[in-house]
Design a protein around this motif. Structure first.
Motif, short mmCIF file in Angstrom:
data_model
loop_
_atom_site.label_atom_id
_atom_site.label_comp_id
_atom_site.label_asym_id
_atom_site.label_seq_id
_atom_site.Cartn_x
_atom_site.Cartn_y
_atom_site.Cartn_z
N ILE A 1 0.88 -1.17 0.00
CA ILE A 1 0.00 0.00 0.00
C ILE A 1 0.92 1.22 0.00
O ILE A 1 1.78 1.35 0.86
CB ILE A 1 -0.90 0.00 1.25
CG1 ILE A 1 -1.71 -1.30 1.33
CG2 ILE A 1 -1.82 1.22 1.26
CD1 ILE A 1 -2.42 -1.50 2.66
N LYS A 2 0.73 2.11 -0.97
CA LYS A 2 1.65 3.26 -1.06
C LYS A 2 1.35 4.29 0.02
O LYS A 2 2.27 4.77 0.67
CB LYS A 2 1.55 3.90 -2.43
CG LYS A 2 2.04 3.00 -3.56
CD LYS A 2 1.87 3.71 -4.89
CE LYS A 2 2.14 2.79 -6.06
NZ LYS A 2 1.69 3.38 -7.33
N THR A 3 0.07 4.64 0.16
CA THR A 3 -0.28 5.58 1.23
C THR A 3 -1.53 5.10 1.94
O THR A 3 -2.44 4.53 1.34
CB THR A 3 -0.58 7.01 0.73
OG1 THR A 3 -1.53 6.90 -0.32
CG2 THR A 3 0.64 7.73 0.27
N ILE A 4 -1.56 5.37 3.22
CA ILE A 4 -2.68 4.93 4.05
C ILE A 4 -2.91 6.01 5.10
O ILE A 4 -1.96 6.73 5.47
CB ILE A 4 -2.37 3.54 4.65
CG1 ILE A 4 -3.57 2.90 5.31
CG2 ILE A 4 -1.20 3.58 5.61
CD1 ILE A 4 -3.38 1.41 5.60
N SER A 5 -4.16 6.15 5.56
CA SER A 5 -4.42 7.20 6.55
C SER A 5 -4.09 6.70 7.95
O SER A 5 -4.05 5.50 8.20
CB SER A 5 -5.89 7.63 6.48
OG SER A 5 -6.71 6.60 6.99
N PHE A 6 -3.90 7.64 8.87
CA PHE A 6 -3.66 7.28 10.26
C PHE A 6 -4.78 6.37 10.77
O PHE A 6 -4.54 5.37 11.45
CB PHE A 6 -3.61 8.54 11.14
CG PHE A 6 -2.30 9.28 11.09
CD1 PHE A 6 -1.09 8.62 11.26
CD2 PHE A 6 -2.28 10.66 10.90
CE1 PHE A 6 0.12 9.32 11.23
CE2 PHE A 6 -1.07 11.36 10.87
CZ PHE A 6 0.13 10.69 11.03
N ASP A 7 -6.04 6.73 10.45
CA ASP A 7 -7.19 5.95 10.94
C ASP A 7 -7.13 4.50 10.45
O ASP A 7 -7.35 3.57 11.20
CB ASP A 7 -8.51 6.55 10.43
CG ASP A 7 -8.86 7.81 11.19
OD1 ASP A 7 -8.18 8.10 12.19
OD2 ASP A 7 -9.81 8.50 10.76
N GLU A 8 -6.84 4.37 9.16
CA GLU A 8 -6.80 3.01 8.60
C GLU A 8 -5.66 2.21 9.22
O GLU A 8 -5.83 1.04 9.58
CB GLU A 8 -6.61 3.08 7.08
CG GLU A 8 -7.82 3.62 6.33
CD GLU A 8 -7.51 3.93 4.87
OE1 GLU A 8 -8.42 3.78 4.04
OE2 GLU A 8 -6.38 4.34 4.53
N THR B 1 -0.29 9.03 6.64
CA THR B 1 -0.49 10.47 6.89
C THR B 1 -1.90 10.74 7.39
O THR B 1 -2.75 9.87 7.37
CB THR B 1 -0.32 11.33 5.62
OG1 THR B 1 -1.18 10.77 4.63
CG2 THR B 1 1.08 11.38 5.13
N ASP B 2 -2.13 12.00 7.77
CA ASP B 2 -3.46 12.32 8.28
C ASP B 2 -4.50 12.40 7.18
O ASP B 2 -5.69 12.35 7.45
CB ASP B 2 -3.43 13.58 9.16
CG ASP B 2 -2.68 14.72 8.51
OD1 ASP B 2 -2.25 14.55 7.34
OD2 ASP B 2 -2.52 15.75 9.16
N GLN B 3 -4.06 12.55 5.93
CA GLN B 3 -5.05 12.61 4.86
C GLN B 3 -5.17 11.29 4.13
O GLN B 3 -4.15 10.75 3.68
CB GLN B 3 -4.67 13.69 3.86
CG GLN B 3 -5.21 15.04 4.27
CD GLN B 3 -4.32 16.14 3.76
OE1 GLN B 3 -3.54 15.94 2.83
NE2 GLN B 3 -4.44 17.30 4.37
N GLY B 4 -6.40 10.80 4.01
CA GLY B 4 -6.62 9.60 3.22
C GLY B 4 -6.48 9.97 1.75
O GLY B 4 -6.60 11.12 1.37
N CYS C 1 -11.65 -6.17 7.63
CA CYS C 1 -11.39 -5.48 6.37
C CYS C 1 -11.41 -3.98 6.66
O CYS C 1 -12.39 -3.47 7.19
CB CYS C 1 -12.47 -5.79 5.34
SG CYS C 1 -12.60 -7.55 4.99
N VAL C 2 -10.35 -3.30 6.28
CA VAL C 2 -10.21 -1.88 6.63
C VAL C 2 -10.13 -1.02 5.39
O VAL C 2 -9.45 -1.37 4.41
CB VAL C 2 -8.91 -1.68 7.46
CG1 VAL C 2 -8.65 -0.20 7.70
CG2 VAL C 2 -8.99 -2.43 8.77
N GLY C 3 -10.81 0.12 5.41
CA GLY C 3 -10.71 1.07 4.30
C GLY C 3 -11.63 2.25 4.55
O GLY C 3 -12.80 2.07 4.89
#
Ligand code: ADP
Ligand code: ASP
Ligand code: MG
Length: 457
Positions: A247-254, A297-300, A391-393
């Motif tokens: 996964i290249k980028t993922i949000s903090f929440d995820e 990062t903080d932005q999804g 499952c997360v997203g």
């Protein structure tokens, strides 16, 4: 300034240590702070020695210590460290003398307390960082060995102590100030800390990630880098599904959700200090230092796939509480949760019907005390050997038909519980342990048939 944390495999032997040196040398201009785990499986081995001693097998425990010590010397010596009467050899020898004394005490006592487990486990990180410090020095990179126990101040919940953030931040600033000014590379033990009374603690297995994040947040680092043995955060555990994608980028929440539901690649609390200060976290492969890894990062990021990744935890226990008497009564859930709170046992997944509540717990040491209390409220039954698949997203809430896809993937598997919160970024299933590999593979196949190239490699 950046924080570079190295996991056990990333410092496990001379080859790994060479890669570590290259990674730090290449980042010299960014003022790295090194945080390290114990070498390889040292933490497990130290705890095993403690258990063996407490079980009365003193000689076996001492033999195990000899092997751990030889391994440290052998790998360090391959790189020219600890080859004579230097401070590294002296320190390693002194530590092993202390560890042997602990083991002898344990075999006399026949009992292992969480507090002694922490004292034992702390030597893993203390040993690795002594070696790393001298390695950097030999490479012409002036380094300063720090003592994490002067900086990470925790409560006394041994084996999973909670850092006390205000005290910790103040201690970090005090101890790092002069070292950073000197231009030396600080080398810091992950995982360990101490109480206000000065007793050594550890902050939970896999806790070095958290140590790195706490340091990075306290010092306002520009980046927190978690160097590990896989390409980054993957669409699922590559040990379970080798086709898993990076996964290249993922949000903090995820990322937090994934870590919480078992993705071992990151300690679940790692994200919290980083979120507070908005510091990006990178997960990187120490075997392939030039690859970009995963950025948290903080932005999804917009993503066509509804699911970013699938995490799992096995060996879970489901507790069902049924009570027709309490049907619809307010205060029922409160009473149930108060019991879990009293025994300090976290609940992972919850599902309710009109007459019953099902909860999952990971930790069973207090289970029978909990069940005894729950029986005062309703009928209780307990089922072990379950798994949580999650499952997360961020996109799950927007895409229609996600459950349909999941149910088709899991059509041959008995689903015991399902949970999806209104704004949640996850859908969670509870199934039997023995169906876990099949379930993860089926869900992975279903959700990553086509992939959004902006987000996945
Ligand atoms: P370290 O010693 O570097 O802290 P860990 O063993 O704690 O490394 O974590 C890395 C491991 O996490 C990987 O080897 C992999 O098997 C496992 N893992 C589980 N889920 C994931 C995932 N979604 N992405 C990447 N790795 C995962
Ligand atoms: N060495 C500790 C462990 O094995 C901490 C860590 O590696 O993060 O759990
Ligand atoms: Mg880890």
């Amino acid at each position: 300034m950046i924080v570079c944390k190295f996991g056990g495999t990333s410092v496990q032997d001379a080859d790994a240590l060479n890669r570590f040196l290259q990674i730090i040398s290449a980042r010299r201009d960014r003022h790295p702070i090194v945080v390290s785990s114990a070498m390889g499986k040292t933490t497990n081995h130290l705890l095993e020695a403690a258990q063996t001693a407490a079980a009365g097998k003193k000689q076996a425990a001492l033999d195990l210590l000899t092997r751990i010590k030889e391994k440290h010397f052998k790998e360090a010596q391959k790189l020219g460290v600890a080859v004579g009467d230097d401070w590294v050899s002296e320190t390693i020898n002194a530590y092993f003398k202390e560890i042997r004394d602990l083991v002898k005490g344990l075999s006399a006592l026949g009992e292992l307390t969480p507090r002694i487990m922490d004292a034992m486990a702390s030597y893993g990180e203390r040993l690795s960082t002594v070696i790393l410090t001298q390695l950097l020095e030999n490479q012409g990179l002036p380094a300063q060995l720090m003592d994490a126990r002067e900086c990470i101040i925790t409560d006394d919940s041994y084996t999973r102590a909670n850092p006390l953030f205000d005290l910790t931040e103040a201690a970090i600033l005090e101890h790092f100030g002069p070292v950073l000014q000197s231009g030396k590379i600080p080398v810091f033990q992950g995982f360990i800390g101490r109480t206000r009374d000065g007793i050594t603690t550890t902050i939970g297995r896999g806790g070095s990630d958290l140590s790195a994040a706490i340091l990075g947040a306290a010092l306002g680092a520009e980046d927190i880098q978690i160097w590990t043995d896989v390409d980054g955060i993957m669409t699922t555990d590559p040990r379970m599904v080798p086709e898993a994608r990076r996964i290249k980028t993922i949000s903090f929440d995820e990322a937090a959700e994934l870590a919480y539901f078992g993705a071992k690649v990151l300690h679940p609390a790692t994200i919290i200090p980083a979120v507070h200060k908005g510091i990006p976290v990178h997960v990187l492969n120490s075997y392939k230092p030039d690859q970009e890894g995963t950025l948290i990062t903080d932005q999804g990021q917009p993503c066509e796939n509804p699911v970013k990744a699938i995490a799992y935890k096995s060996g879970i226990t489901v507790v069902n509480v049924a009570s027709t008497r309490m049907l619809m009564a307010y205060g029922f859930l409160k009473r149930i949760f108060e019991i879990f709170e009293h025994f300090k046992v976290p609940v992972d997944v919850v599902a309710t019907s009109e007459v019953s509540v099902s909860l999952t717990v990971d930790e069973t040491s207090k289970l029978w005390d909990i069940v005894t209390e729950l029986k005062k409220i309703g009928e209780v039954n307990v089922e072990g050997s379950k798994s949580i698949v999650c499952c997360v997203g961020e996109n799950l809430r927007n895409v229609q038909g996600v459950l349909h896809i999941a149910f088709i993937a899991l059509q041959d598997i008995r689903i015991q519980m399902i949970s999806q919160g209104a704004s949640a970024v996850n859908i969670t299933f509870v199934i039997d342990d023995e169906r876990l590999p099949e379930a993860v593979r089926a869900l992975h196949d279903a959700f990553f048939k086509i992939i959004d190239k902006r987000v996945f490699e």
